[in-house]
Motif scaffolding. Structure first.
Motif, mmCIF file in Angstrom:
data_model
loop_
_atom_site.group_PDB
_atom_site.id
_atom_site.type_symbol
_atom_site.label_atom_id
_atom_site.label_comp_id
_atom_site.label_asym_id
_atom_site.label_seq_id
_atom_site.Cartn_x
_atom_site.Cartn_y
_atom_site.Cartn_z
ATOM 1 N N TYR A 92 3.372 -0.300 3.673
ATOM 2 C CA TYR A 92 3.052 0.952 2.994
ATOM 3 C C TYR A 92 4.324 1.648 2.519
ATOM 4 O O TYR A 92 5.244 1.867 3.307
ATOM 5 C CB TYR A 92 2.334 1.919 3.938
ATOM 6 N N CYS A 139 -8.960 1.857 2.767
ATOM 7 C CA CYS A 139 -8.130 2.522 3.772
ATOM 8 C C CYS A 139 -8.017 1.537 4.915
ATOM 9 O O CYS A 139 -8.976 1.321 5.658
ATOM 10 C CB CYS A 139 -8.782 3.827 4.223
ATOM 11 N N GLU A 172 6.224 4.862 1.882
ATOM 12 C CA GLU A 172 6.155 6.270 2.272
ATOM 13 C C GLU A 172 7.354 6.974 1.655
ATOM 14 O O GLU A 172 8.497 6.705 2.008
ATOM 15 C CB GLU A 172 6.165 6.461 3.784
ATOM 16 N N ASP A 209 -4.407 -0.120 -1.507
ATOM 17 C CA ASP A 209 -4.465 -0.006 -0.053
ATOM 18 C C ASP A 209 -3.753 1.275 0.375
ATOM 19 O O ASP A 209 -2.588 1.485 0.033
ATOM 20 C CB ASP A 209 -3.795 -1.238 0.573
ATOM 21 N N ILE A 210 -4.456 2.129 1.113
ATOM 22 C CA ILE A 210 -3.890 3.418 1.508
ATOM 23 C C ILE A 210 -4.008 3.606 3.015
ATOM 24 O O ILE A 210 -5.030 3.288 3.619
ATOM 25 C CB ILE A 210 -4.603 4.591 0.802
ATOM 26 N N GLU A 211 -2.941 4.114 3.610
ATOM 27 C CA GLU A 211 -3.001 4.561 5.000
ATOM 28 C C GLU A 211 -3.165 6.073 4.965
ATOM 29 O O GLU A 211 -2.271 6.784 4.491
ATOM 30 C CB GLU A 211 -1.717 4.192 5.746
ATOM 31 N N HIS A 223 6.290 1.039 7.432
ATOM 32 C CA HIS A 223 6.531 2.058 6.408
ATOM 33 C C HIS A 223 7.834 1.736 5.689
ATOM 34 O O HIS A 223 8.891 1.680 6.321
ATOM 35 C CB HIS A 223 6.631 3.449 7.037
ATOM 36 N N GLY A 245 0.828 -1.192 0.000
ATOM 37 C CA GLY A 245 0.000 0.000 0.000
ATOM 38 C C GLY A 245 0.868 1.250 0.000
ATOM 39 O O GLY A 245 2.082 1.185 -0.215
ATOM 40 N N MET A 246 0.233 2.387 0.271
ATOM 41 C CA MET A 246 0.952 3.659 0.268
ATOM 42 C C MET A 246 0.398 4.549 1.366
ATOM 43 O O MET A 246 -0.800 4.508 1.674
ATOM 44 C CB MET A 246 0.784 4.351 -1.086
ATOM 45 N N VAL A 247 1.265 5.354 1.955
ATOM 46 C CA VAL A 247 0.846 6.343 2.943
ATOM 47 C C VAL A 247 0.409 7.607 2.214
ATOM 48 O O VAL A 247 1.108 8.074 1.304
ATOM 49 C CB VAL A 247 2.010 6.684 3.901
ATOM 50 N N HIS A 307 0.230 -5.149 6.823
ATOM 51 C CA HIS A 307 0.187 -4.138 5.759
ATOM 52 C C HIS A 307 1.540 -3.452 5.619
ATOM 53 O O HIS A 307 2.132 -3.001 6.598
ATOM 54 C CB HIS A 307 -0.887 -3.093 6.051
#
Length: 281
Positions: free
Chosen positions: A259, A85, A261, A60-62, A212, A32-34, A257
């Protein structure tokens, strides 16, 4: 009817196989990505930025904020695009003083995790600071657990002050209830203060739930500031982090998860390259 049933069965099997295909050997699924990665873009155009993220293949996003939307409005935009999210980033003050509104937003967003990015501080970490944080984390973590959400603390570098036979981060982990409090590793803010991210993951394999993925330019000196110049945040695999070691440890942990960043102002150019690197491992 038999033929139709057979065709549907074959289609479902094919769809299942497609979903089961790994992203890479070390990173099993698309990370995912922040939202902070595209913070300027999100602040101007949330729908357009979501389309950009989806075009990269990220689903998928934080979110570290709502970017002027209500939680239901943001959830609707995500649902329209098949995005989720999974983690909602809020402030220390919010979990300490406004837990009900935070949990209401979390429910609207459909998240599994709520995390905070740091403990407020104007000096080096102290034992008193960690004692107070542990109390806040355990209290809010219990409230979140009762709502089906896991609370996580995201380390920010300053927590690794020496304490007894370890660090104040070790103290914080030991003083928080594992049923209610998890952790989100920021790899760079673990590495720069002099820690080994892979070793820390192996030390607490069941406490870390999120991570992250962030790299730091070669030549940047070790420090515990928890900040760096934008241009010092580089494409994964081109900086100082030993990603194969970190990701092998991730795969032996409870992390659900991953992410990306990227704090660089060139993040839009760098994220696709970071994805390609992760897939190549």
């Amino acid at each position: 009817m038999i033929r139709l049933t057979l065709l549907v069965g074959l289609w479902l099997a094919g769809a299942s196989a497609t979903q089961a295909q790994p992203f890479g050997k070390l990173v099993k699924k698309m990370p995912g990505m922040v939202s902070y990665t595209l913070r300027e873009s999100f602040s101007k155009d949330v729908p357009g930025t979501l389309d950009k993220v989806k075009a990269w293949g990220i689903t998928d996003i934080e979110f570290s904020g709502l970017f002027g939307k209500t939680a239901p409005e943001l959830r609707a935009l995500l649902d329209q695009r098949g995005l989720t999210c999974s983690s909602y980033g809020v402030s220390y003050d919010a979990i300490a003083n406004k837990p009900d509104s935070i949990l209401q937003n979390a429910k609207a967003l459909g998240v599994k995790y709520i995390r905070i990015g740091s403990i407020p501080h104007k000096s080096a970490a102290t034992l008193e600071m960690m004692q107070q944080a542990a109390e806040v984390f355990n209290r809010f973590g219990k409230q979140a657990h009762e709502q089906g959400v896991m609370f996580c603390y995201h380390n920010h570098g300053f927590e690794f002050q020496p304490y007894e036979n370890g660090t104040l981060f070790d103290y914080l982990v030991k003083q928080t209830n594992p049923e209610y409090v998890g952790y989100e590793m920021d790899v760079t803010w673990t590495y720069l203060p002099g820690q080994d991210p892979a070793a820390l993951l192996m030390k607490y394999p069941k406490r870390f739930r999120l991570i992250h993925l962030k790299d730091v330019q070669k030549g940047v000196a070790r420090n515990d500031k928890g900040s760096m110049a934008n241009e010092e945040c580089v494409v994964l695999g081109t900086g100082q982090i030993d990603w194969p070691s970190v990701l092998k440890a991730v795969n032996k942990s409870s992390i659900e998860h991953l992410y990306i960043e990227d704090e660089s102002k060139a993040a839009e150019q760098q994220v696709p390259k970071s994805l390609a690197y992760l897939k190549s491992l």
